[in-house]
Design a protein around this motif. Structure first.
Motif, short mmCIF file in Angstrom:
data_model
loop_
_atom_site.label_atom_id
_atom_site.label_comp_id
_atom_site.label_asym_id
_atom_site.label_seq_id
_atom_site.Cartn_x
_atom_site.Cartn_y
_atom_site.Cartn_z
N LEU A 80 0.88 -1.16 0.00
CA LEU A 80 0.00 0.00 0.00
C LEU A 80 0.92 1.21 0.00
N GLU A 81 0.72 2.12 -0.97
CA GLU A 81 1.65 3.22 -1.14
C GLU A 81 0.92 4.55 -1.16
N ASP A 82 1.65 5.60 -0.75
CA ASP A 82 1.05 6.94 -0.80
C ASP A 82 1.89 7.88 -1.66
N GLY A 83 2.80 7.35 -2.44
CA GLY A 83 3.63 8.17 -3.31
C GLY A 83 5.02 8.41 -2.77
N MET B 54 -7.47 11.37 0.63
CA MET B 54 -6.16 10.87 0.21
C MET B 54 -6.30 9.75 -0.81
N LEU B 55 -5.52 9.84 -1.86
CA LEU B 55 -5.54 8.81 -2.88
C LEU B 55 -4.31 7.92 -2.69
N GLY C 116 -11.50 7.74 1.34
CA GLY C 116 -12.90 8.01 1.68
C GLY C 116 -13.85 6.97 1.12
N SER C 117 -13.44 6.30 0.04
CA SER C 117 -14.34 5.30 -0.54
C SER C 117 -14.41 4.06 0.33
N LEU C 118 -13.43 3.90 1.21
CA LEU C 118 -13.48 2.76 2.12
C LEU C 118 -13.93 3.15 3.53
N THR C 119 -13.68 4.39 3.90
CA THR C 119 -13.98 4.78 5.28
C THR C 119 -15.21 5.67 5.36
N GLY C 120 -15.87 5.93 4.25
CA GLY C 120 -17.03 6.81 4.26
C GLY C 120 -18.22 6.19 4.99
#
Lengths: 183, 590
Positions: free
Chosen positions: B407-410, B444-445, B468-472
């Motif tokens: 899992l990466e954030d850049g 965050m993407l 947000g698509s997972l924690t919304g």
């Protein structure tokens, strides 16, 4: 012939009476499953699972004044979705591959398919489904409502819209044919 | 004008498009009825359909082309077909038929031409080899009897030529009654009468008197067209491809994605191959190869797909160059396609050619593949938060290897990573990656990436992940995260990758996301459609759908979307007894 409501009621009390309902609807559900899946084996699975579930849930079935068949269609529709879940949907086999010339014939056969069927194929799946239930399965608005879990009024609206889109699609096809002829 | 009147004509036309369906075989219907009754009386909810499958499986396989033919014919003719139709209504590409042969001159017939018999279809089809584990020939014949109340339908397989010509190697018979009908018989090659490998076996059918002492024959059928080469009698567990077929998904469409070489002109077709891998092999591979040779040069390609033991169909989407077509929708006569089935021998890590029966001309060109299918929020056994990542892979060998999931954030270092061993040729695996997404803001993407060492290259796949698509807080909803076009120039395939987010509430034991897609290009009239479904667990997740084909267009706002694509995604919950809820949420795009 015994009316369906009392037949259902009797089948609830006496499971042996379920056979009469089976006799009444098995061919229709089998035909529906064939048309939806395009495969006999799969249709047989759908039919057996449909009646098995109907039998085991008879006590929970609520007569809504439409038909027992609508409930069976609903179960069968769910079963077909289950089949789709288990295996990726593929185009049914049309014959045997032997030579490239057959490929041309296959493609030609498709091109020559009746315009209405072709237009129907091009509709959105939800439009196609409601039209098939009405004109292929000959279900009433109330029955379709029970299958699709919506009101009969909503069915009427969906049918009207689907017919409108189908007509538009047919007109578009005709225009294309005229254009081809002109060129 | 009322809506009904307005569409009266259309409604009638729609009814005429209704595909014909086969009646349920009486034996099957009665057996199912009896099983249901028994189940009801015993109050045992399960019954087993499989014995019927065994009995009717081969028959059904035989019926598939016929069923489609009936469907096609009804579409063309717009009317009902009788159970027995004369051959001039049959489309030659779908069901082979013969003109009824003249009756035997020595035969005594009642009132010709009232009686007739025709060989309608067979499995395997004529020309395909018998033997090598395929020792039973299934034949469907149509017949009509007018001269008697009943007759015996007799079929026989005999050696067609050579010193043993005329020697009968298999027979089968059945009683038939007055009137039209169809009968399916099987002829088994088992036994001592089987001749040497290489001879050709010819089939004939005859309607004869029940008490045939007088040799009375009503009608015969059979010709040299109905012959099969005999292969050696070997291991009955060998695999085979019972049938294969090229089927365009409507008119092939020009493919213009901009991702191929400039000026390249390609067309999209689908090839459906049916296979049957049995016996000793748990895994195998079907390869489809194609080529075109012209005066100016040649072009060819191949694609393969992993299969597991059993039977099924595979749809190969292909991008073919314009040269393959004589005109739009018509393949050039010089185009050749062929198929091969291979079983995987784990002991030697090698593929064994099973079909065609001769050895493979070249090693299969299996492509290695690695894909992330879905990402879910989950918990490990200790209750710690995890990302549950489901991947799908396909490899050339079954040797032990490993995949790395990150899992990466850049930033240079990944947020989290885990290595998972893999051993199979092809599999779906779910791997838990320990990570707490609550530490990140909803906008965050992130990126989930997976890598695997292939035979020559490192394989990699990634999936964008909007925190947000997972924690919304959406519940029982499904939404679009992204869509992108993927072209595999090596395999010659193109697909649209659709990433969806969903949240299924814990009120459901399980769930399913189904999708139906339809695509058409108004300019060409071409199009196609399909669908599928994937089971999901309660909770929030990300799911990937692959939609074959499609031209990508750019809308005014710069968004890219497949031209003419309509996608409908439905979220359903499933209760403990397996029944599905109504549609919880429907996402329609565009």
């Amino acid at each position: 012939m015994e009316d369906e409501a009392s037949l259902v009621e009797r089948a609830r009390q006496d499971p042996q009476a379920f056979a009469a309902l089976y006799d009444r609807y098995v061919e229709r559900i089998y035909a529906y499953a064939q048309r939806e899946t395009g495969e006999l084996l799969m249709a047989q699975d759908v039919v057996s699972a449909t009646f098995e579930k109907a039998l085991s849930h008879m006590n929970r079935y609520e007569w809504r004044g439409t038909s027992f068949g609508a409930w069976l269609y609903r179960i069968a529709r769910n079963e077909i979705m289950m089949v789709r879940r288990k295996q990726r949907w593929t185009v049914p086999l049309l014959g045997e591959w032997t030579s490239p010339s057959q490929v041309e014939q296959e493609v030609q056969a498709r091109q020559e398919r009746d315009h209405t069927a072709m237009a129907l194929d091009r509709l959105r799946p939800r439009d196609r489904e409601v039209l098939r239930l009405r004109y292929h399965e000959e279900l009433t608005h109330d029955e379709i409502g029970e299958v699709l879990a919506c009101s009969s009024k909503n069915v009427a609206v969906r049918l009207h819209r689907a017919l409108k889109r189908l007509k538009r699609e047919l007109l578009r096809q005709e225009r294309e044919v005229q254009f081809d002829v002109a060129n | 004008m009322s809506p009904t009147e307005e569409y009266q004509d259309l409604e009638e036309r729609l009814r005429q498009t209704r595909p014909r369906a086969e009646a349920m075989p009486p034996a099957l219907k009665n057996r199912l009825r009896n099983q249901l009754l028994q189940q009801a009386s015993e109050k045992q909810p399960r019954f087993n359909f499989s014995p019927l499958r065994v009995a009717f499986g081969a028959l059904a396989l035989l019926m598939i082309p016929l069923l489609y033919w009936v469907w096609q014919s009804s579409l063309h003719n717009g009317g009902a077909l009788s159970a027995v139709t004369r051959p001039d209504t049959v489309e030659p590409a779908l069901v082979y038929t013969i003109t009824p042969t003249p009756e035997d001159e020595s035969a005594v017939t009642a009132e010709p031409p009232a009686d007739w018999v025709e060989i309608r279809s067979s499995f395997p089809t004529p020309g395909m080899p018998l033997g090598m584990g395929r020792d039973t020939l299934w034949v469907m014949v149509a017949h009509e009897l007018s001269s008697a109340e009943e007759a015996q339908l007799r079929m026989q397989l005999e050696v067609a030529a050579g010193p043993d010509a005329g020697r009968i190697v298999a027979t089968s018979s059945a009683q038939v009654g007055r009137g039209p009908g169809t009968t399916t018989l099987s002829l088994s090659l088992a036994g001592e009468a089987v001749p040497e490998e290489g001879v050709s076996l010819r089939l004939s059918a005859e309607l004869q008197a029940v008490n045939g002492e007088s040799g009375q024959s009503y009608a015969t059928a059979g010709s040299d067209e109905h012959s099969w080469p005999l292969m050696g009698q070997g291991d009955a567990s060998l695999g085979r491809i019972p049938s294969a077929l090229v089927m365009g998904n409507g008119v092939p469409e020009p493919y213009e994605d901009g991702m191929l070489a400039p000026g390249a002109s390609n067309y999209q077709v689908e090839v459906v191959v049916a296979y049957d891998l049995g016996g000793a092999y748990d895994e195998g591979m079907v390869t489809l190869a194609y080529s075109l040779e012209t005066d100016s040069g040649s072009s060819s390609g191949a694609t393969s797909s992993h299969v597991e033991s059993g039977s099924g169909t595979i749809t190969f989407p292909l991008l073919l160059e314009a040269d393959f077509f004589i005109s739009e929708g018509k393949l050039r006569p010089g185009v050749e396609m062929w198929i091969e089935l291979m079983g995987y021998d784990p002991a030697s890590s090698e593929y064994v050619s099973l079909y065609p029966f001769e050895a493979s001309q070249a090693p299969p060109t299996l492509q290695e593949r690695l894909e992330i299918q879905s990402v879910n929020l989950g918990e490990d056994d200790s209750g710690n938060p995890t990302l549950l990542i489901t991947i799908w892979y396909e490899r050339k060998t079954g040797q032990e290897s490993a995949v790395l999931l990150t899992l990466e954030d850049g930033s240079p270092a990944p947020i989290a990573s885990v290595t998972h061993p893999i051993r199979k040729l092809r599999d779906n695996v779910s791997v838990a990656l320990p990570v707490d997404l609550n530490a990140y803001t909803a906008d965050m993407l992130l990126r989930v990436a997976v890598t695997m060492e292939g035979e020559a290259n490192t394989l990699m796949d990634e999936l964008p992940l909007l925190v947000g698509s997972l924690t919304g807080d959406r519940v029982d909803e499904v939404w679009l995260v992204s869509i992108a076009s993927r072209v595999d120039e090596v395999r010659g395939t193109a697909q649209q990758e659709v990433i969806l987010g969903y949240n299924l509430s814990e009120a459901h034991a399980a769930g399913m996301i189904t999708h139906d897609w339809e695509q058409r290009t108004p300019s060409t009239g071409g199009g196609g459609g399909g669908g599928g479904g994937m089971p999901i667990e309660p909770g929030t997740g990300t799911l990937r759908l692959m939609v074959p084909f499609g031209r990508v267009i750019e809308s005014a706002d710069g968004a890219r979307w497949p031209d003419g694509l309509h996608l409908r995604v439905v979220l359903m919950g499933q209760s403990g007894d397996g029944s599905f809820s109504d549609e919880l949420f429907v996402l329609e795009l565009p």
